[in-house]
Design a protein around this motif. Structure first.
Motif, PDB file in Angstrom:
ATOM      1  N   GLN A  26       0.686  -1.070   0.022  1.00 22.94           N
ATOM      2  CA  GLN A  26      -0.110  -0.155   0.289  1.00 22.94           C
ATOM      3  C   GLN A  26       0.785   1.373   0.064  1.00 22.94           C
ATOM      4  O   GLN A  26       2.400   1.777   0.895  1.00 22.94           O
ATOM      5  CB  GLN A  26      -0.495  -0.298   1.081  1.00 22.94           C
ATOM      6  CG  GLN A  26      -1.855   1.546   1.231  1.00 22.94           C
ATOM      7  CD  GLN A  26      -2.825   1.507   2.459  1.00 22.94           C
ATOM      8  OE1 GLN A  26      -3.604   0.210   2.692  1.00 22.94           O
ATOM      9  NE2 GLN A  26      -2.011   1.012   3.899  1.00 22.94           N
ATOM     10  N   ASP A  68       2.320  -0.654  11.935  1.00 23.49           N
ATOM     11  CA  ASP A  68       2.824  -0.012  10.504  1.00 23.49           C
ATOM     12  C   ASP A  68       3.323   1.354  10.643  1.00 23.49           C
ATOM     13  O   ASP A  68       3.780   2.986  10.077  1.00 23.49           O
ATOM     14  CB  ASP A  68       1.580   0.203   9.175  1.00 23.49           C
ATOM     15  CG  ASP A  68       0.990   1.126   9.799  1.00 23.49           C
ATOM     16  OD1 ASP A  68       0.499   1.226  10.983  1.00 23.49           O
ATOM     17  OD2 ASP A  68      -0.537   2.097   9.260  1.00 23.49           O
ATOM     18  N   VAL A 109      -0.470  -5.220   3.492  1.00 21.92           N
ATOM     19  CA  VAL A 109      -1.150  -4.888   3.497  1.00 21.92           C
ATOM     20  C   VAL A 109      -2.137  -6.950   3.997  1.00 21.92           C
ATOM     21  O   VAL A 109      -2.497  -7.220   2.976  1.00 21.92           O
ATOM     22  CB  VAL A 109      -2.765  -3.981   3.685  1.00 21.92           C
ATOM     23  CG1 VAL A 109      -3.875  -3.967   4.780  1.00 21.92           C
ATOM     24  CG2 VAL A 109      -1.855  -3.074   4.199  1.00 21.92           C
ATOM     25  N   GLN A 169      -4.891  -7.093   8.614  1.00 26.87           N
ATOM     26  CA  GLN A 169      -3.625  -6.822   9.191  1.00 26.87           C
ATOM     27  C   GLN A 169      -2.270  -5.992   8.554  1.00 26.87           C
ATOM     28  O   GLN A 169      -2.175  -5.731   7.223  1.00 26.87           O
ATOM     29  CB  GLN A 169      -2.716  -8.591   9.063  1.00 26.87           C
ATOM     30  CG  GLN A 169      -3.545  -9.363  10.201  1.00 26.87           C
ATOM     31  CD  GLN A 169      -2.613 -11.071  10.273  1.00 26.87           C
ATOM     32  OE1 GLN A 169      -2.276 -11.004  11.237  1.00 26.87           O
ATOM     33  NE2 GLN A 169      -3.298 -11.516   9.609  1.00 26.87           N
ATOM     34  N   LYS A 170      -1.425  -6.018   9.097  1.00 20.37           N
ATOM     35  CA  LYS A 170      -0.582  -4.537   8.708  1.00 20.37           C
ATOM     36  C   LYS A 170       1.223  -5.252   8.855  1.00 20.37           C
ATOM     37  O   LYS A 170       1.333  -5.497  10.285  1.00 20.37           O
ATOM     38  CB  LYS A 170      -0.753  -3.542   8.744  1.00 20.37           C
ATOM     39  CG  LYS A 170      -1.823  -2.823   8.101  1.00 20.37           C
ATOM     40  CD  LYS A 170      -1.893  -0.778   8.556  1.00 20.37           C
ATOM     41  CE  LYS A 170      -3.050  -0.759   7.913  1.00 20.37           C
ATOM     42  NZ  LYS A 170      -3.182   0.890   7.893  1.00 20.37           N
ATOM     43  N   SER A 214       4.987  -3.892   7.703  1.00 24.84           N
ATOM     44  CA  SER A 214       6.143  -3.232   7.563  1.00 24.84           C
ATOM     45  C   SER A 214       7.478  -4.056   6.319  1.00 24.84           C
ATOM     46  O   SER A 214       7.892  -4.382   7.145  1.00 24.84           O
ATOM     47  CB  SER A 214       6.922  -2.112   8.630  1.00 24.84           C
ATOM     48  OG  SER A 214       7.477  -0.819   7.757  1.00 24.84           O
ATOM     49  N   ARG A 231       3.338   5.644   8.650  1.00 29.05           N
ATOM     50  CA  ARG A 231       2.354   6.351   9.331  1.00 29.05           C
ATOM     51  C   ARG A 231       2.727   7.685  10.268  1.00 29.05           C
ATOM     52  O   ARG A 231       2.353   8.975  10.405  1.00 29.05           O
ATOM     53  CB  ARG A 231       1.204   5.357  10.920  1.00 29.05           C
ATOM     54  CG  ARG A 231       0.527   5.735  12.012  1.00 29.05           C
ATOM     55  CD  ARG A 231      -0.246   4.955  12.528  1.00 29.05           C
ATOM     56  NE  ARG A 231       0.663   4.093  13.250  1.00 29.05           N
ATOM     57  CZ  ARG A 231       0.791   4.388  13.992  1.00 29.05           C
ATOM     58  NH1 ARG A 231       0.666   5.390  15.084  1.00 29.05           N
ATOM     59  NH2 ARG A 231       1.749   3.384  14.773  1.00 29.05           N
ATOM     60  N   THR A 249       4.845  -0.528   3.501  1.00 29.61           N
ATOM     61  CA  THR A 249       3.530  -1.373   4.158  1.00 29.61           C
ATOM     62  C   THR A 249       3.302  -2.513   3.485  1.00 29.61           C
ATOM     63  O   THR A 249       2.421  -2.058   2.166  1.00 29.61           O
ATOM     64  CB  THR A 249       2.152  -0.154   4.388  1.00 29.61           C
ATOM     65  OG1 THR A 249       3.434   0.834   4.892  1.00 29.61           O
ATOM     66  CG2 THR A 249       0.963  -0.779   4.906  1.00 29.61           C
TER      67      THR A 249
END
Length: 271
Positions: A75, A135, A108, A113-114, A116, A139, A106
């Motif tokens: 993303q 993330d 997803v 769920q995320k 890095s 963020r 990032t």
């Protein structure tokens, strides 16, 4: 290390020394930024089929979502991640407050769920060297751009605090940073005094670091690559207990990361 600032017995003498150290920090040198080509290369590494396959295993490791249903996607763009510079801590005149550590993308999953993906240059290409839950990187990059446009977002990894710096201003972006510098932030000179007091005797090359401790800086991508190389030649594995518990070892092997640590956010213990 303790998250509290080390107390100094001779406060007046220390203040005089620190006044000299911080005199050049009304502003700092501009922090080197990542190029558009580097960001594009990092994005390609993060979206490669092998990386996405590994992400599927990563997101499915706890059984929250079926492996076949993960459908991971990357993303947004890769963001540069900066960490507190040892040269700044030491008081080197004009040193930028932070150094570029890696680029983060990032990812997803279908259930939200995320994670890095940390990417670093290796030769003529870029490679994913670590996967961390959450993330934080993207963020806080967005939060910093909103609060202080054009500033440098960086992490003080010793206390997992995130800030944004521009000119003589250092503003907090999370609770840990607020505890360290207050909700209104601080000046660059005052911030340099604080980190010098806290970490000045724990820098790379210090007796503290030579004793086998991490120097307060945690594992960098360079250290991760070195540990991976050591593992390949019979050295100790750098996989943490956290990664083993998460079932991430197979995913790392599939991606060719060898012994690079798979960490959950806030899960790593620091010296």
């Amino acid at each position: 290390m303790s998250t509290s600032i080390r107390r100094i017995a001779c406060a007046s003498a220390a203040a005089a020394v620190l006044a000299g150290l911080s005199a050049s920090y009304a502003s700092a040198a501009e922090t080197p930024s990542a190029s558009a080509d580097s960001k594009a290369a990092a994005h390609r590494a993060a979206t490669a089929p092998a990386t996405l396959a590994t992400l599927s295993r990563f997101f499915a490791r706890d059984g929250k979502v079926a492996l076949a249903a993960v459908a991971p996607r990357v993303q947004g763009d890769a963001v540069p991640v900066y960490t507190l510079s040892p040269e700044f801590v030491a008081g080197k005149a004009g040193a930028p407050v932070a150094k570029l550590e890696y680029l983060a993308s990032t990812a997803v999953s279908s259930d939200g769920q995320k994670a890095s993906l940390w990417t670093v240059p290796q030769g003529t290409t870029w490679k994913v060297v670590n996967i961390a839950t959450g993330d934080d990187e993207s963020r806080y990059a967005a939060a910093g751009a909103s609060r202080l446009p054009g500033g440098t977002v960086f992490q003080e990894p010793q206390i997992n605090a995130w800030y944004v710096q521009k000119g003589a201003s250092v503003l907090p972006l999370d609770e840990d940073a607020v505890k360290a510098v207050g909700a209104r932030g601080t000046t660059l000179a005052a911030y340099q005094k604080r980190v010098h007091l806290a970490y000045g005797d724990k820098l790379p090359g210090s007796a503290y670091a030579k004793s086998g401790k991490a120097g307060g800086y945690g594992q960098t991508p360079e250290e991760a690559r070195a540990q991976a190389a050591a593992s390949a030649t019979g050295g100790h594995s750098a996989l943490t207990a956290t990664s083993a518990a998460a079932g991430g070892a197979g995913a790392l092997a599939a991606l060719g990361l060898g012994a690079v640590a798979l960490r959950r956010r806030r899960g790593a213990q620091r010296a």
